[in-house]
Enzyme design. Structure first.
Site, PDB file in Angstrom:
ATOM      1  N   GLY A  45       0.798  -1.222   0.000  1.00  0.00           N
ATOM      2  CA  GLY A  45       0.000   0.000   0.000  1.00  0.00           C
ATOM      3  C   GLY A  45       0.828   1.267   0.000  1.00  0.00           C
ATOM      4  N   VAL A  46       0.172   2.369   0.348  1.00  0.00           N
ATOM      5  CA  VAL A  46       0.817   3.681   0.355  1.00  0.00           C
ATOM      6  C   VAL A  46       1.977   3.705   1.342  1.00  0.00           C
ATOM      7  CG1 VAL A  46       0.497   6.101   1.007  1.00  0.00           C
ATOM      8  CG2 VAL A  46      -1.187   4.972  -0.447  1.00  0.00           C
ATOM      9  N   CYS A  47       1.761   3.205   2.544  1.00  0.00           N
ATOM     10  CA  CYS A  47       2.754   3.322   3.618  1.00  0.00           C
ATOM     11  C   CYS A  47       4.113   2.777   3.205  1.00  0.00           C
ATOM     12  CB  CYS A  47       2.260   2.603   4.870  1.00  0.00           C
ATOM     13  SG  CYS A  47       3.444   2.640   6.238  1.00  0.00           S
ATOM     14  N   ALA A 120     -11.190  -3.929  -7.049  1.00  0.00           N
ATOM     15  CA  ALA A 120     -12.435  -4.556  -6.598  1.00  0.00           C
ATOM     16  C   ALA A 120     -13.585  -3.556  -6.528  1.00  0.00           C
ATOM     17  CB  ALA A 120     -12.222  -5.193  -5.230  1.00  0.00           C
ATOM     18  N   ASP A 316      -7.549   4.140   7.269  1.00  0.00           N
ATOM     19  CA  ASP A 316      -7.846   5.522   6.880  1.00  0.00           C
ATOM     20  C   ASP A 316      -9.287   5.733   6.425  1.00  0.00           C
ATOM     21  OD1 ASP A 316      -5.173   5.758   7.339  1.00  0.00           O
ATOM     22  OD2 ASP A 316      -4.641   6.546   5.368  1.00  0.00           O
ATOM     23  N   ALA A 324      -0.662   4.537  10.304  1.00  0.00           N
ATOM     24  CA  ALA A 324      -0.437   3.155   9.868  1.00  0.00           C
ATOM     25  C   ALA A 324      -0.609   2.176  11.018  1.00  0.00           C
ATOM     26  CB  ALA A 324       0.964   3.030   9.267  1.00  0.00           C
ATOM     27  N   HIS A 449      22.050   2.017  31.802  1.00  0.00           N
ATOM     28  CA  HIS A 449      22.781   3.287  31.789  1.00  0.00           C
ATOM     29  C   HIS A 449      24.050   3.157  30.952  1.00  0.00           C
ATOM     30  CE1 HIS A 449      24.492   7.060  33.224  1.00  0.00           C
ATOM     31  NE2 HIS A 449      25.640   6.398  33.413  1.00  0.00           N
TER      32      HIS A 449
END
Length: 470
Positions: A45-47, A120, A316, A324, A449
Site C-alpha cells: 500500500g501507500v505506507c 475490486a 484511513d 499506519a 545506563h
C-alpha cells in the site's frame, strides 16, 4: 459483468494490502480463515511504497548529510560534502522499500493468503467484481470481507497536481534535489517532508492556514520544531491562505494571503499536503448498502463491523487519525471479530501519535488539559533531555519527557516526548497506560545506563517528588 453460477466462491476477502490490509489478512489466516487479498497496486500500500517508509528513508538521508556538515564539532574534519540525489533515491527504493514490500508478499504466501491483483467493486454485500485490466475481470462471491482501501492526498482546485505541483508521492520520487520548495500545509506529512528536504539543502517555505503548524501537538513541543526550522532556514508562514499558482517549465509562483496582504513566492516545486481523503468513493459501497458519512468515512462499531454484519472496515477509511499503526491495530481486532471472537474491541487510549520532525515528537494517552476535561485530578511533570547522559553523548539534548499523572495515585494518564528517538521511547509509556501502571512502577524499573530510556525513569521520579538528576 458475470454473477451467479459463474462466480468464483471465496471465504474471507481483504481489499487492500497496506499496513491494515496485509495485517488483517495474515491474522485472519492465522485464526483459521481461508483468506484472499485483493490489491490494485503494489503490495504494502501507500505506507510501504510511497508513504511512511520512503519518507523516513529520506529523513535519515538528510540527517546523515547534516551530521557530515556538523562533524567538526566532534573533532572530525571532512572534505566538502556533496549529494548525488539519484543515488539517494536509488538507495531508498532498492535497499529500503523493495525488501520490505517483497518481505510482506512472502509473509502473505507463508500464511497461505491468496493474492489477486486487480481493482475490486462491490456488486452487493456478498459479491465483488475484480477488474484485472481495462478489459478482463472476474466476479467473486464471499462470506466475509475487510475493506482496507486507504486514502489519497486531497487536491486543491487552485493547485491541480502536475509536474511542478505535486503530492507526497511526487515529492518522495523527485529525480532532482530542488533548490526551493514550497509546502502548503503544516501537518504531519508537510512538516516531515519539509524537514527532510531542508536537511538535504533545499530552501523550504511552509504555508499553514492555522496559527501554528502541527496542531495535534502541544505548543511547547511545536516550538522546538519551529526553532529547528529557523536554524535550517525553513520559513514558516502561519495564517496563510494559498490562492493560486502560475508555472513554467522550471518554476512555480504561488500567490498567498497573510496578515491582509497578498504575497508571492517562487520555487522549483510546490508540495500540497493539506490532508487525505478516504478511498471509498469508487468501490460500490452504495450498491452494497454500506453506510458512510458526508466525508466518505465508513461507519463502524468497536470491532470494525459496518452496518453489513459480514463486512468490516479499517484504517484511513474509518473515522480517526490516519496512522499506519492504527490501521494495523484495527486489522487485528477486525480479524479476531470476523473469526468469532466476541470480546475483541478497539481501545484507542494508548494509541501513540508520532511526527518525525527534528526533534521527533510523540504523544500517547491524555494531555493534562484532556485529562482534566475527563474529570481526573491531573498534574504534569517534565524532565529535560539536557539532564540525560546519553542525550549529551549524542549531542542531542533538545527536548523533554513529560508525564501526565493522577495526583493521588500517580497513575499514568498520558505522556508527551519531544527529542531524539521519541518515536521509540513512547512505546514504554504506551505500555504503562495500557496496563494502568503508576509512576512508582516506572521508577522501580531498572533502566540501563547510559540510555535515553533513563529520562522516562527520571520523569517518573520527578512525579514522586524524588528527582535525582534535576
Amino acid at each position: 459483468m458475470v454473477v451467479g453460477d459463474f462466480a468464483e466462491e471465496l471465504q474471507t476477502v481483504v481489499i487492500g494490502s497496506g499496513p491494515g490490509g496485509y495485517v488483517a489478512a495474515i491474522r485472519a489466516a492465522q485464526l483459521g480463515q481461508k483468506v484472499t487479498l485483493i490489491e490494485r497496486g503494489n503490495i504494502g500500500g501507500v505506507c510501504l511504497n510511497v508513504g511512511c517508509i520512503p519518507s523516513k528513508a529520506l529523513i535519515h538521508a538528510g540527517e546523515e548529510y547534516q551530521t557530515s556538515l556538523d562533524s567538526s564539532l566532534l573533532g572530525i574534519e571532512t572534505k566538502e560534502t556533496t549529494i548525488d540525489f539519484k543515488k539517494t533515491q536509488a538507495w531508498k527504493d532498492e535497499k529500503v522499500v523493495r525488501p520490505l514490500t517483497k518481505g510482506v508478499e512472502q509473509l502473505l504466501k507463508k500464511n497461505q493468503v491468496s493474492i489477486i491483483k486487480g481493482e475490486a467493486y462491490f456488486v452487493n454485500s456478498q459479491t465483488l467484481h475484480v477488474m484485472f485490466d481495462d478489459e478482463k475481470g472476474q466476479t467473486y462471491t464471499f462470506e466475509k470481507a475487510i475493506i482496507a482501501t486507504g486514502s489519497r492526498p486531497i487536491e486543491l482546485s487552485s493547485f491541480k497536481f502536475n509536474k511542478r505541483i505535486i503530492d507526497s508521492t511526487g515529492v518522495l520520487n523527485l529525480s532532482e534535489l530542488p533548490k526551493k520548495l514550497i509546502v502548503i500545509g503544516g501537518g504531519y506529512i508537510g512538516t516531515e517532508l519539509a524537514g527532510a528536504y531542508a536537511k538535504l539543502g533545499t530552501e523550504v517555505t511552509i504555508l499553514e492556514g492555522m496559527d501554528q503548524i502541527l496542531m495535534g501537538f502541544e505548543k511547547d513541543m511545536v516550538k522546538l520544531v519551529e526553532q529547528n526550522f529557523k536554524s535550517k532556514n525553513v520559513k514558516v508562514i502561519t495564517n496563510a491562505l494559498a490562492k493560486k499558482a502560475e508555472q513554467d517549465d522550471q518554476h512555480v509562483t504561488v500567490t498567498y494571503e497573510a496578515n491582509g496582504k497578498e504575497e508571492q513566492l517562487e520555487a522549483d516545486y510546490v508540495l500540497v499536503s493539506v490532508g487525505r481523503r478516504p478511498n471509498t468513493d469508487d468501490i460500490g459501497l452504495d450498491i452494497a448498502g454500506i453506510e458512510t458519512d458526508e466525508k466518505g468515512f465508513i461507519q463502524v462499531d468497536e470491532q470494525g463491523r459496518t452496518n453489513k454484519k459480514n463486512i468490516f472496515a479499517i484504517g484511513d477509511i474509518v473515522p480517526g487519525l490516519a496512522l499506519a499503526h492504527k490501521a494495523s491495530y484495527e486489522a487485528k481486532v477486525a480479524a479476531e471479530a470476523l473469526s468469532g471472537s466476541k470480546g475483541a474491541a478497539v481501545d484507542y487510549l494508548a494509541m501513540p501519535a508520532v511526527c518525525f520532525t527534528d526533534p521527533e515528537l510523540a504523544t500517547v494517552g491524555y494531555t493534562e488539559k484532556e485529562a482534566k476535561a475527563k474529570g481526573f485530578d491531573a498534574v504534569s511533570n517534565k524532565f529535560p533531555l539536557a539532564g540525560n547522559g546519553r542525550a549529551l553523548s549524542l549531542n542531542q539534548t533538545t527536548g523533554f519527557v513529560r508525564l501526565v499523572t493522577e495526583k493521588e495515585s500517580h497513575t499514568i494518564l498520558g505522556a508527551q516526548i519531544a527529542g531524539v528517538s521519541a518515536s521509540d521511547l513512547i512505546a514504554e509509556l504506551g505500555l504503562a497506560i495500557e496496563n494502568g501502571l503508576t509512576a512508582e512502577d516506572i521508577a522501580l524499573t531498572i533502566h540501563s545506563h547510559p540510555s535515553l530510556g533513563e529520562s522516562i525513569m527520571d520523569a517518573a521520579e520527578l512525579v514522586l517528588g524524588q528527582p535525582i538528576h534535576t
